[in-house]
Design a protein around this motif. Sequence first.
Motif, mmCIF file in Angstrom:
data_model
loop_
_atom_site.group_PDB
_atom_site.id
_atom_site.type_symbol
_atom_site.label_atom_id
_atom_site.label_comp_id
_atom_site.label_asym_id
_atom_site.label_seq_id
_atom_site.Cartn_x
_atom_site.Cartn_y
_atom_site.Cartn_z
ATOM 1 N N ASP A 23 0.860 -1.189 0.000
ATOM 2 C CA ASP A 23 0.000 0.000 0.000
ATOM 3 C C ASP A 23 0.895 1.237 0.000
ATOM 4 O OD1 ASP A 23 -3.261 0.329 1.096
ATOM 5 O OD2 ASP A 23 -1.982 2.106 0.787
ATOM 6 N N ASP A 24 0.492 2.274 -0.736
ATOM 7 C CA ASP A 24 1.324 3.475 -0.771
ATOM 8 C C ASP A 24 1.107 4.357 0.455
ATOM 9 O OD1 ASP A 24 -1.257 3.844 -2.029
ATOM 10 O OD2 ASP A 24 -0.600 5.895 -2.487
ATOM 11 N N GLN A 25 0.088 4.056 1.265
ATOM 12 C CA GLN A 25 -0.185 4.866 2.453
ATOM 13 C C GLN A 25 0.252 4.122 3.721
ATOM 14 O OE1 GLN A 25 -2.086 7.898 2.282
ATOM 15 N NE2 GLN A 25 -2.132 7.744 0.032
ATOM 16 N N LEU A 65 -2.981 -6.492 -1.703
ATOM 17 C CA LEU A 65 -2.477 -5.538 -2.683
ATOM 18 C C LEU A 65 -3.423 -4.358 -2.894
ATOM 19 C CD1 LEU A 65 -0.322 -4.956 -4.901
ATOM 20 C CD2 LEU A 65 -1.562 -6.546 -6.382
ATOM 21 N N ASP A 66 -2.917 -3.173 -2.624
ATOM 22 C CA ASP A 66 -3.646 -1.935 -2.856
ATOM 23 C C ASP A 66 -3.825 -1.763 -4.372
ATOM 24 O OD1 ASP A 66 -4.765 0.573 -2.519
ATOM 25 O OD2 ASP A 66 -2.816 1.598 -2.348
ATOM 26 N N VAL A 67 -4.963 -1.234 -4.809
ATOM 27 C CA VAL A 67 -5.191 -1.068 -6.254
ATOM 28 C C VAL A 67 -4.602 0.245 -6.742
ATOM 29 C CG1 VAL A 67 -6.919 -0.856 -8.077
ATOM 30 C CG2 VAL A 67 -7.276 -2.485 -6.217
ATOM 31 N N VAL A 68 -4.910 1.337 -6.031
ATOM 32 C CA VAL A 68 -4.496 2.660 -6.502
ATOM 33 C C VAL A 68 -3.177 3.071 -5.845
ATOM 34 C CG1 VAL A 68 -5.156 5.084 -6.752
ATOM 35 C CG2 VAL A 68 -6.920 3.293 -6.797
ATOM 36 N N MET A 69 -2.132 3.089 -6.669
ATOM 37 C CA MET A 69 -0.810 3.499 -6.173
ATOM 38 C C MET A 69 -0.130 4.301 -7.267
ATOM 39 S SD MET A 69 0.705 0.043 -4.369
ATOM 40 C CE MET A 69 0.510 -1.014 -5.789
HETATM 41 MG MG LIG Z 1 -3.350 3.610 -2.537
#
Ligand SMILES: [Mg+2]
Length: 314
Positions: A23-25, A65-69
Amino acid sequence: MNLEQLLASFPHPVGPLRILIVDDQAVNIRALHEVFRGRFEVLMATNGEQAIALCREQRPDIILLDVVMPGISGHEVCRRLKADPETRNIPVIFVTSQSQEGDEALGLEIGAVDFISKPINPVIVSARVRTHLALKLQSDLLRSIAMIDGLTKVANRRKFDEELDLNWRYCLRERRPLSLVLLDLDYFKQFNDRYGHQEGDHCLISVAEVLSDSVRRPRDLVARYGGEEFVGILPDTDCRGATSRAEVIRAAVKALKIEHLGSAVGKVVTISAGVATQIPDFGSTHQALLAAVDQQLYRAKHDGRDRVCATEIT
Ligand SMILES: [Mg+2]
């Protein structure tokens, strides 16, 4: 069967299960980490590139797995993992804040096993992950049973084909030499004729044990290639290293002192071995390596058996 029962039923010990959180966060990673820490080994990545590299190096048992990165999207990460035989079998669960149905359909189409929506509910996330881990372990177990030679308990030909392909790719990527050792029991037909097939089977089992003891780095593989032929895959091993390993095996088989009065090269069971080494390149396949090792085994037999012959493809 729950996860703990499943783990206990495995014929070999399974190390701590690994879960990869992408995750990007940081706040999202922390929330998921909180759910799994202590019970699993938790790996973390904050972008797609890192996630793919970690999958190749650490082989997690499951990925959240996060989708939006930024950079490579979760969907693209999933596509790449599913396209690579080394990472294809790792289940992917998408963690998404978008609840559009189209997104979920696309995710399933590219190979995800499930979805979890943000903000996460710890109880639900934990239950879903455990379910998918159990399924993954069961399919790993079935695959491993289907890949074992029934008599000698080393890998079978199917597993060899699969591993040769994986190791070829690995050595191609790392620019490392890949060696094969192909060996054959000398005058085995005469052994069976004289001592019977049951003794023949015992002999094959003993030789397979010697091989498994001599070829044991994590990426190495020993397989039964045909009737009385065995093959070893030695990635990251040059021709000299592979030849000396083959000599160790030859000596160890001889040291078993299995009587073989039908042999023309001695009074005990011996082997002949071929060795071939190649640094894989993009222009070739492993077919040439297989042909070369076969040729070297033929040479070893032709030159009088109970010996090792080696070649390097350059
Ligand atoms: Mg994200």
